[in-house]
Motif scaffolding. Structure first.
Motif, PDB file in Angstrom:
ATOM      1  N   UNK A   7     -34.444 -71.275  29.212  1.00  0.00           N
ATOM      2  CA  UNK A   7     -34.546 -69.920  28.649  1.00  0.00           C
ATOM      3  C   UNK A   7     -34.161 -68.845  29.661  1.00  0.00           C
ATOM      4  N   UNK A   8     -33.657 -69.262  30.840  1.00  0.00           N
ATOM      5  CA  UNK A   8     -33.259 -68.303  31.875  1.00  0.00           C
ATOM      6  C   UNK A   8     -31.854 -68.635  32.349  1.00  0.00           C
ATOM      7  N   UNK A   9     -30.840 -68.205  31.611  1.00  0.00           N
ATOM      8  CA  UNK A   9     -29.455 -68.521  31.986  1.00  0.00           C
ATOM      9  C   UNK A   9     -29.148 -68.052  33.408  1.00  0.00           C
ATOM     10  N   UNK A  10     -28.494 -68.912  34.154  1.00  0.00           N
ATOM     11  CA  UNK A  10     -28.111 -68.581  35.518  1.00  0.00           C
ATOM     12  C   UNK A  10     -29.128 -68.972  36.566  1.00  0.00           C
ATOM     13  N   UNK A  11     -30.356 -69.247  36.146  1.00  0.00           N
ATOM     14  CA  UNK A  11     -31.378 -69.646  37.112  1.00  0.00           C
ATOM     15  C   UNK A  11     -31.151 -71.084  37.558  1.00  0.00           C
ATOM     16  N   UNK A  12     -31.553 -71.380  38.774  1.00  0.00           N
ATOM     17  CA  UNK A  12     -31.480 -72.739  39.306  1.00  0.00           C
ATOM     18  C   UNK A  12     -32.872 -73.166  39.759  1.00  0.00           C
ATOM     19  N   UNK A  39     -29.990 -77.857  38.638  1.00  0.00           N
ATOM     20  CA  UNK A  39     -31.259 -78.313  39.190  1.00  0.00           C
ATOM     21  C   UNK A  39     -31.030 -79.472  40.147  1.00  0.00           C
ATOM     22  N   UNK A  40     -31.859 -79.543  41.179  1.00  0.00           N
ATOM     23  CA  UNK A  40     -31.844 -80.668  42.105  1.00  0.00           C
ATOM     24  C   UNK A  40     -33.256 -81.229  42.204  1.00  0.00           C
ATOM     25  N   UNK A  41     -33.336 -82.543  42.383  1.00  0.00           N
ATOM     26  CA  UNK A  41     -34.616 -83.208  42.581  1.00  0.00           C
ATOM     27  C   UNK A  41     -34.551 -83.916  43.932  1.00  0.00           C
ATOM     28  N   UNK A  42     -35.469 -83.550  44.820  1.00  0.00           N
ATOM     29  CA  UNK A  42     -35.407 -84.050  46.191  1.00  0.00           C
ATOM     30  C   UNK A  42     -36.703 -84.768  46.543  1.00  0.00           C
ATOM     31  N   UNK A  54     -39.006 -69.123  46.661  1.00  0.00           N
ATOM     32  CA  UNK A  54     -38.453 -69.074  45.313  1.00  0.00           C
ATOM     33  C   UNK A  54     -39.131 -67.971  44.516  1.00  0.00           C
ATOM     34  N   UNK A  55     -38.437 -67.509  43.476  1.00  0.00           N
ATOM     35  CA  UNK A  55     -39.000 -66.462  42.622  1.00  0.00           C
ATOM     36  C   UNK A  55     -40.146 -66.983  41.763  1.00  0.00           C
TER      37      UNK A  55
END
Length: 205
Positions: A7-12, A39-42, A54-55
């Motif tokens: 629901x937040x276009x452009x967010x990562x 998205x990344x999973x670490x 992060x925000x």
């Protein structure tokens, strides 16, 4: 996190966990939702991570992973760790357990080993800890009974179905004992006793 990204276009986003199976499930869910490029999973600990700030920082029933302290002291340490991970004016969404009322000795004996009345705060005490750690509570919510029942039922439903279809499987007894024990902890122990709070917190400048 994936629901927020949808629901937040452009967010990562970055998902951090030590369990590779959970990370793999996150990657698969991201791929299925068309979010794999955002998205990344670490595989690492959030304690001392160089990632961020992060925000929006999500910590849902995972505060214990941010501290070696015993409950409920781990919550204070977790909040200080989260405070370092969020940008000024950002948001921390904290999901933590609390006692809706003091459990009886019988209820405690039906819960996990060594369950204690001192293991959780009440809701007001949990919010007070967040304020003392340098946050203001923007929103205070708690899971209702329907949400608990949905979670607990879904948590074991696939295993229950497997047990019904394979009662004589070599692993059936061990599996049956495990799920019966968990169901008993819920229905005879923490049902309507332990709550889950969702606190949306903003850091104080």
């Amino acid at each position: 996190m994936l629901r927020i990204l949808e629901v937040t276009p452009g967010a990562t986003g970055v998902g951090i966990d030590l369990n590779e199976d959970d990370l793999a499930r996150g990657r698969a869910n991201a791929e299925e939702r068309g979010l794999a490029d955002r998205v990344r999973f670490v595989q690492e600990s959030a304690v001392g991570t160089a990632r961020g700030p992060a925000d929006v920082v999500l910590c849902l029933s995972a505060g214990h992973a941010l501290s070696d302290a015993q409950p409920p002291e781990h919550i204070t340490a977790a909040l200080h760790a989260l405070r370092r991970l969020v940008t000024p004016g950002g948001r921390v969404v904290l999901g933590e357990g609390f006692w809706q009322r003091t459990p009886t000795p019988g209820e405690l004996s039906a819960m996990w080993p060594d369950a204690s009345p001192s293991e959780f705060h009440d809701l007001a005490g949990l919010v007070d800890i967040a304020v003392a750690a340098g946050f203001r509570p923007l929103w205070i919510e708690t899971a209702n009974g329907d949400e608990w029942e949905d979670f607990e039922s879904a948590y074991q439903s696939d295993v229950e179905e497997w047990l019904a279809a394979h009662p004589d499987h070599p692993l059936a007894k061990e599996t049956r004992d495990r799920v019966d024990r968990h169901r008993g902890m819920w229905l005879r122990g923490y049902r309507d006793v332990m709550g889950l709070a969702y606190l949306t917190l903003v850091p104080v400048n």
